[in-house]
Design an enzyme around this catalytic site. Structure first.
Site, PDB file in Angstrom:
ATOM      1  N   ASP A  25       0.820  -1.214   0.000  1.00 38.97           N
ATOM      2  CA  ASP A  25       0.000   0.000   0.000  1.00 38.97           C
ATOM      3  C   ASP A  25       0.857   1.268   0.000  1.00 38.97           C
ATOM      4  OD1 ASP A  25      -2.280   1.494   0.038  1.00 38.97           O
ATOM      5  OD2 ASP A  25      -2.687   1.228   2.169  1.00 38.97           O
ATOM      6  N   HIS A  40       2.855   2.348  -8.939  1.00 37.56           N
ATOM      7  CA  HIS A  40       2.677   0.891  -8.998  1.00 37.56           C
ATOM      8  C   HIS A  40       3.911   0.221  -9.619  1.00 37.56           C
ATOM      9  CE1 HIS A  40      -1.270   1.422  -7.531  1.00 37.56           C
ATOM     10  NE2 HIS A  40      -1.803   1.919  -8.640  1.00 37.56           N
ATOM     11  N   LEU A  78      12.288 -19.731  -1.698  1.00 42.30           N
ATOM     12  CA  LEU A  78      11.059 -19.020  -1.325  1.00 42.30           C
ATOM     13  C   LEU A  78       9.897 -19.372  -2.257  1.00 42.30           C
ATOM     14  CD1 LEU A  78       9.802 -16.534   0.322  1.00 42.30           C
ATOM     15  CD2 LEU A  78      10.352 -15.203  -1.724  1.00 42.30           C
TER      16      LEU A  78
HETATM   17  C1  FPP Z   1      -2.247  -0.064  -3.178  1.00 38.21           C
HETATM   18  O1  FPP Z   1      -1.684   1.218  -3.178  1.00 38.21           O
HETATM   19  C2  FPP Z   1      -1.697  -0.804  -4.303  1.00 38.21           C
HETATM   20  C3  FPP Z   1      -2.417  -1.439  -5.261  1.00 38.21           C
HETATM   21  C4  FPP Z   1      -3.889  -1.445  -5.247  1.00 38.21           C
HETATM   22  C5  FPP Z   1      -1.772  -2.124  -6.384  1.00 38.21           C
HETATM   23  C6  FPP Z   1      -0.467  -2.783  -6.065  1.00 38.21           C
HETATM   24  C7  FPP Z   1       0.132  -3.158  -7.342  1.00 38.21           C
HETATM   25  C8  FPP Z   1       1.427  -3.227  -7.599  1.00 38.21           C
HETATM   26  C9  FPP Z   1       2.496  -2.976  -6.613  1.00 38.21           C
HETATM   27  C10 FPP Z   1       1.852  -3.536  -9.005  1.00 38.21           C
HETATM   28  C11 FPP Z   1       1.686  -4.977  -9.334  1.00 38.21           C
HETATM   29  C12 FPP Z   1       2.660  -5.760  -8.580  1.00 38.21           C
HETATM   30  C13 FPP Z   1       3.376  -6.747  -9.073  1.00 38.21           C
HETATM   31  C14 FPP Z   1       4.438  -7.348  -8.256  1.00 38.21           C
HETATM   32  C15 FPP Z   1       3.179  -7.275 -10.432  1.00 38.21           C
HETATM   33  P1  FPP Z   1      -2.582   2.482  -3.540  1.00 38.21           P
HETATM   34  O2  FPP Z   1      -2.535   2.706  -4.988  1.00 38.21           O
HETATM   35  O3  FPP Z   1      -3.960   2.271  -2.991  1.00 38.21           O
HETATM   36  O4  FPP Z   1      -1.838   3.613  -2.788  1.00 38.21           O
HETATM   37  P2  FPP Z   1      -2.466   4.910  -2.139  1.00 38.21           P
HETATM   38  O5  FPP Z   1      -3.282   4.439  -0.965  1.00 38.21           O
HETATM   39  O6  FPP Z   1      -1.273   5.677  -1.735  1.00 38.21           O
HETATM   40  O7  FPP Z   1      -3.289   5.582  -3.204  1.00 38.21           O
END
Ligand code: FPP
Length: 236
Positions: free
Chosen positions: A22, A39, A132
């Site tokens: 997050d 992301h 892992l």
């Molecule tokens: C939450 O942060 C994150 C997500 C909903 C997406 C996470 C996705 C990735 C890290 C990319 C895909 C990963 C891999 C390994 C292929 P947010 O966007 O809600 O953050 P915020 O709360 O700061 O807006």
């Protein structure tokens, strides 16, 4: 001259660490970048964290990449995350070289066919890795997973008297141990529908660091905190 190495107090490495990735959006916003840049940085962090966990002997790592609720985000962002996922999957050969086994939890049936194919290839290519076991939760929701498990059980004709804790666990996406430690960065203090059943006895560790800034140092801090906890599993 030789110095005697300080004997390190024996610490327990959690068998299974789960992370909620997050804070990518806030990380990007702080830099005036589009959310998908956050992301992309988050995906890079995930790869580094997986390598770190492999190095220190964590057996399972499960990271929340895309929830059943994330489809509500703007199409551009969803498409961006799916493309980042494609890149991650295409890079899977590098994990095999490092003896990391890849896996996925969640309902993949609605993902684009090419992504499903890349997932199958990544699983097949890495199936003999003994290091892992690295799982990504994609189109995953804890409640959705429980509904899916209950449907399987009902469809298999099991009578109500035979429904047990173990039977439900056996019908979840996770065919591996429950998480010992769940880590959530970015200052948010909730589970957000992640591993709802499996987290019954997990320890939690939170940090204000945003996921793209997260690294092995934070894993060490979380493991230190974990080692100070007393897990009683309902006993005394
Ligand atoms: C939450 O942060 C994150 C997500 C909903 C997406 C996470 C996705 C990735 C890290 C990319 C895909 C990963 C891999 C390994 C292929 P947010 O966007 O809600 O953050 P915020 O709360 O700061 O807006």
């Amino acid at each position: 001259m030789f110095f005697k190495k300080k004997t390190e107090v024996q610490r327990v490495i959690p068998t299974h660490i789960a992370v909620i990735m997050d804070g990518n959006g806030r990380w990007a916003k702080k830099r005036g970048l589009p959310r998908n840049a956050g992301h992309a940085a988050g995906s890079k962090t995930f790869k580094e964290v997986a390598r770190y966990c492999n190095k220190i002997g964590v057996k399972y790592l499960t990271a929340y990449a895309f929830s059943t609720e994330n489809w509500k985000r703007p199409k551009e962002e969803v498409d961006g995350i799916m493309n980042i996922l494609r890149d991650y999957l295409k890079d899977s050969k590098n994990y095999v070289k490092e003896n990391i086994k890849l896996g996925f939890i969640g309902d993949r049936s609605v993902l684009d066919e090419d992504i499903q194919e890349l997932m199958r290839i990544a699983e097949e290519d890495s199936k003999n890795a003994t290091g892992l076991k690295c799982y990504l939760a994609i189109n995953y929701g804890g409640r959705d997973e429980i509904v899916h498990a209950v449907k399987n059980i009902v469809n298999s004709g099991v009578s109500a008297d035979n429904v047990t804790d173990e039977l439900i666990s056996a019908n979840l996406y996770t065919d591996y141990p429950d998480p010992d430690l769940i880590i959530r960065p970015s200052g948010e203090l909730r589970l957000s529908n992640y591993l709802v059943w499996q987290s019954a006895y997990s320890e939690f560790w939170f940090t204000d660091a945003l996921w793209p800034d997260f690294n092995g140092k934070h894993i060490e801090q979380a493991i230190d905190a974990y080692n100070k906890r007393e897990r009683r599993f309902g006993g005394v």
